[in-house]
Design an enzyme around this catalytic site. Structure first.
Site, short mmCIF file in Angstrom:
data_model
loop_
_atom_site.label_atom_id
_atom_site.label_comp_id
_atom_site.label_asym_id
_atom_site.label_seq_id
_atom_site.Cartn_x
_atom_site.Cartn_y
_atom_site.Cartn_z
N LYS A 154 0.82 -1.22 0.00
CA LYS A 154 0.00 0.00 0.00
C LYS A 154 0.85 1.27 0.00
O LYS A 154 0.40 2.31 -0.49
CB LYS A 154 -0.95 -0.01 1.19
CG LYS A 154 -1.82 -1.26 1.30
CD LYS A 154 -2.75 -1.45 0.11
CE LYS A 154 -3.41 -2.81 0.10
NZ LYS A 154 -4.22 -3.07 -1.09
N GLY B 258 -8.59 -1.90 6.01
CA GLY B 258 -8.85 -1.60 7.41
C GLY B 258 -8.04 -2.44 8.38
O GLY B 258 -8.11 -2.23 9.59
N GLU C 249 -9.87 2.81 -4.71
CA GLU C 249 -10.57 3.35 -3.53
C GLU C 249 -10.12 4.77 -3.22
O GLU C 249 -8.92 5.05 -3.24
CB GLU C 249 -10.21 2.52 -2.29
CG GLU C 249 -10.89 1.19 -2.19
CD GLU C 249 -10.60 0.54 -0.83
OE1 GLU C 249 -10.07 1.19 0.09
OE2 GLU C 249 -10.90 -0.65 -0.70
N GLU D 18 -6.23 3.15 -1.86
CA GLU D 18 -5.77 1.79 -2.19
C GLU D 18 -6.37 1.37 -3.52
O GLU D 18 -7.36 1.94 -3.97
CB GLU D 18 -6.30 0.77 -1.15
CG GLU D 18 -5.76 0.91 0.24
CD GLU D 18 -6.40 -0.07 1.22
OE1 GLU D 18 -7.00 -1.07 0.78
OE2 GLU D 18 -6.31 0.19 2.42
N ASN E 278 -7.82 -2.30 -5.19
CA ASN E 278 -8.11 -3.73 -5.01
C ASN E 278 -8.06 -4.41 -6.37
O ASN E 278 -8.72 -3.97 -7.31
CB ASN E 278 -9.47 -3.93 -4.37
CG ASN E 278 -9.56 -3.24 -3.02
OD1 ASN E 278 -8.62 -3.31 -2.23
ND2 ASN E 278 -10.64 -2.55 -2.78
N ARG F 237 -9.15 -7.34 -7.52
CA ARG F 237 -10.04 -8.52 -7.57
C ARG F 237 -11.45 -8.08 -7.91
O ARG F 237 -11.74 -6.89 -7.93
CB ARG F 237 -10.07 -9.18 -6.19
CG ARG F 237 -10.56 -8.20 -5.13
CD ARG F 237 -10.90 -8.82 -3.80
NE ARG F 237 -11.63 -7.86 -2.96
CZ ARG F 237 -11.06 -6.93 -2.20
NH1 ARG F 237 -9.75 -6.82 -2.13
NH2 ARG F 237 -11.82 -6.10 -1.49
C1 MV4 Z 1 -8.20 6.38 6.08
C2 MV4 Z 1 -9.22 7.05 6.77
C3 MV4 Z 1 -9.03 8.40 7.04
N1 MV4 Z 1 -7.88 9.02 6.67
N2 MV4 Z 1 -7.08 7.03 5.72
C4 MV4 Z 1 -9.90 1.98 6.36
C5 MV4 Z 1 -10.02 0.93 5.30
C6 MV4 Z 1 -8.97 1.24 4.29
N3 MV4 Z 1 -9.41 0.91 2.98
C7 MV4 Z 1 -8.73 2.68 4.48
N4 MV4 Z 1 -9.39 3.09 5.69
C8 MV4 Z 1 -9.40 4.37 6.08
N5 MV4 Z 1 -8.30 5.10 5.74
C9 MV4 Z 1 -6.94 8.33 6.02
N6 MV4 Z 1 -5.81 8.96 5.66
C10 MV4 Z 1 -10.36 6.33 7.11
C11 MV4 Z 1 -10.46 4.97 6.80
C12 MV4 Z 1 -11.67 4.27 7.17
C13 MV4 Z 1 -12.21 4.30 8.48
C14 MV4 Z 1 -11.63 4.96 9.53
C15 MV4 Z 1 -12.18 4.96 10.79
C16 MV4 Z 1 -13.38 4.27 11.05
C17 MV4 Z 1 -13.98 3.59 10.03
C18 MV4 Z 1 -13.41 3.59 8.76
C19 MV4 Z 1 -14.05 2.90 7.75
C20 MV4 Z 1 -13.52 2.88 6.51
C21 MV4 Z 1 -12.34 3.57 6.22
#
Ligand code: MV4
Length: 444
Positions: free
Chosen positions: A116, A165, A275, A288, A290, A292
């Site tokens: 990542k 996550g 994403e 990110e 994905n 798939r």
């Molecule tokens: C973050 C973010 C906020 N700021 N990155 C979580 C899953 C992954 N795909 C990326 N994720 C996140 N990255 C930055 N710089 C918030 C999330 C996030 C999240 C954060 C807190 C609580 C629930 C969440 C659910 C999805 C993504």
């Protein structure tokens, strides 16, 4: 075109792949564990091979068994579905070495996007906006501290080998950084075999919006619009929809352009998802990619009329997409609710026998499920038992249709997330299209 494809997955996605193969006149083989011997995908496949005991580690993740199953059945290609081996670059490489087509992107693209921190650098160079943060992996806690101090708090520490996550820590105060860094590093090493970390500014009240892309082996790439997946709990998506509600037109155009720039930069082939986080001002940031097919792909299929699994198979044989971006038309609004065999209050798994199963139907309703009355939900795998997808002219009609579909669904014997969804669909913030990642976890 392939004559025979082996499906290296289980549950609803195995069934979804079998259905695409059937319609394309391709023979199917399913590789399954002993726990799934009586499952619907095994009954519907032309052939089946038992590859091991219930534990995924010994069956669905057992590469030698799966390759042997493909070899003895003369399968020309393997569809990995999602999860399991779908984003394992070594598996894609072994398929290639054995002369079996892996239905998905190249091992190189999977490996690159699986790191990542590297993916972030890649996206930045391709011109996609990324969240302010570290350049590549962090050298140590001192670099993290200096960077966080200069950017300001909150920040988020992420494992380079994590994603979705897993392996991340939000840090709101300077004094908490060193400890968060150490725990995150230890967890990443144990869980992913790599303790590399990177750091980003934490985007508050963000929405999770992802863009579906398709690329063929001739370098043609299109996007199939976006999906809003902001309704999550503990990084598990619960409801997804397309198009994303209340997205400013220039934000939407920017997301599409950035997603295609990232896909083009890695010469991406097959279906993939880029994403992004979108903040309250409509600014967006790549997080990110994905590599798939995703659980939530049906919402995109409903609004574009494109069968994404069929496209994956066609692309894997070397066929051209056969249409350009202007040929992709978007129609109406689609919503998917994931039905898990879980307690709807605490989201703990509720495996057991399903005694009653009455699926919804009627106009604009699609059900992707491997479940039937008498089915035993095994405790060994994830608890997704059905996806209910609705399509309607606009978002309000889709919400009403989903409410209707969920209300006529009867599942007895296990607890399900249906009561959660019925509450969510009536929540004024959701109806207004205002769900953000953090807010829902607090409110519902
Ligand atoms: C973050 C973010 C906020 N700021 N990155 C979580 C899953 C992954 N795909 C990326 N994720 C996140 N990255 C930055 N710089 C918030 C999330 C996030 C999240 C954060 C807190 C609580 C629930 C969440 C659910 C999805 C993504």
């Amino acid at each position: 075109m392939f004559h025979k494809i082996l499906v290296a997955n289980r549950g609803e996605i195995a069934l979804r792949v079998l259905r695409a193969c059937r319609e394309m006149g391709i023979r199917t083989v399913i590789a399954h564990s002993t726990a799934d011997a009586d499952s619907l995908p095994v009954r519907l496949a032309d052939e089946s091979v038992c590859i091991g005991p219930p534990e995924a580690r010994s069956s669905y993740l057992n590469i030698p068994s799966i390759i042997s199953a493909a070899a003895i059945t003369d399968s020309e290609a393997i569809h990995p579905g999602y999860g399991l081996l779908s984003e394992n670059p070594a598996f894609a490489e072994i398929c290639r070495a054995c002369g079996i087509t892996f239905i998905g992107p190249s091992p190189e693209a999977i490996r690159l996007m699986g790191d990542k921190a590297q993916a972030r650098e890649m996206a930045k160079h391709a011109g996609a906006p990324v969240v302010p943060g570290s350049e590549g992996p962090l050298a140590g806690v001192d670099e993290a501290q200096a960077l966080a101090d200069s950017m300001g708090y909150p920040v988020i520490v992420k494992a380079a080998a994590g994603g979705g996550g897993r392996g991340m820590r939000i840090v709101r105060r300077r004094e908490d950084l060193a400890r968060a860094y150490a725990t995150c590093q230890a967890e990443a090493g144990a869980a992913f075999g790599s303790s590399e970390l990177y750091l980003e500014r934490f985007v508050e009240e963000a929405r999770h919006v992802e863009v579906q892309v398709l690329g063929d082996k001739n370098g043609m790439r299109v996007h199939l619009g976006e999906r809003d997946c902001s309704v999550q709990r503990r990084h598990q998506k619960l409801l997804e929809e397309s198009p994303a509600p209340a997205l400013p037109p220039d934000t939407r155009a920017g997301l599409y352009k950035a997603a295609l720039a990232v896909a083009n930069a890695v010469n991406y082939v097959s279906a993939g998802t880029v994403e992004f986080l979108v903040n309250q001002e409509g600014q967006f940031y790549f997080i990110e990619m994905n590599t798939r097919i995703q659980v939530e792909h049906p919402v995109t299929e409903m609004i574009t009329g494109i069968d994404i699994v069929r496209e994956q198979i066609r692309i894997a044989t070397g066929e051209s997409l056969g249409y350009k971006q202007a040929g992709v038309r978007f129609n109406g609004h689609a919503i998917e609710c994931r039905i898990n065999a879980e307690d709807p209050e605490h989201f703990v798994p509720s495996p057991g026998r399903i005694t009653t199963w009455i699926a919804p139907g009627g106009p604009g309703v699609r059900v992707d499920s491997h479940v039937m009355a008498g089915y035993m939900v095994p405790p060994h795998y994830d608890s997704l038992i059905a996806k209910i997808i609705v399509h309607a002219n606009d978002r309000n009609e889709a919400i009403a249709r989903m409410h209707r579909a969920l209300s006529e669904t009867v599942i007895e014997g296990v607890k399900t997330t249906i009561p959660y969804h019925l509450k969510l669909l009536a929540d004024p913030a959701f109806v207004a299209g205002e769900s953000t990642l953090a807010r829902l976890e607090q409110n519902l």
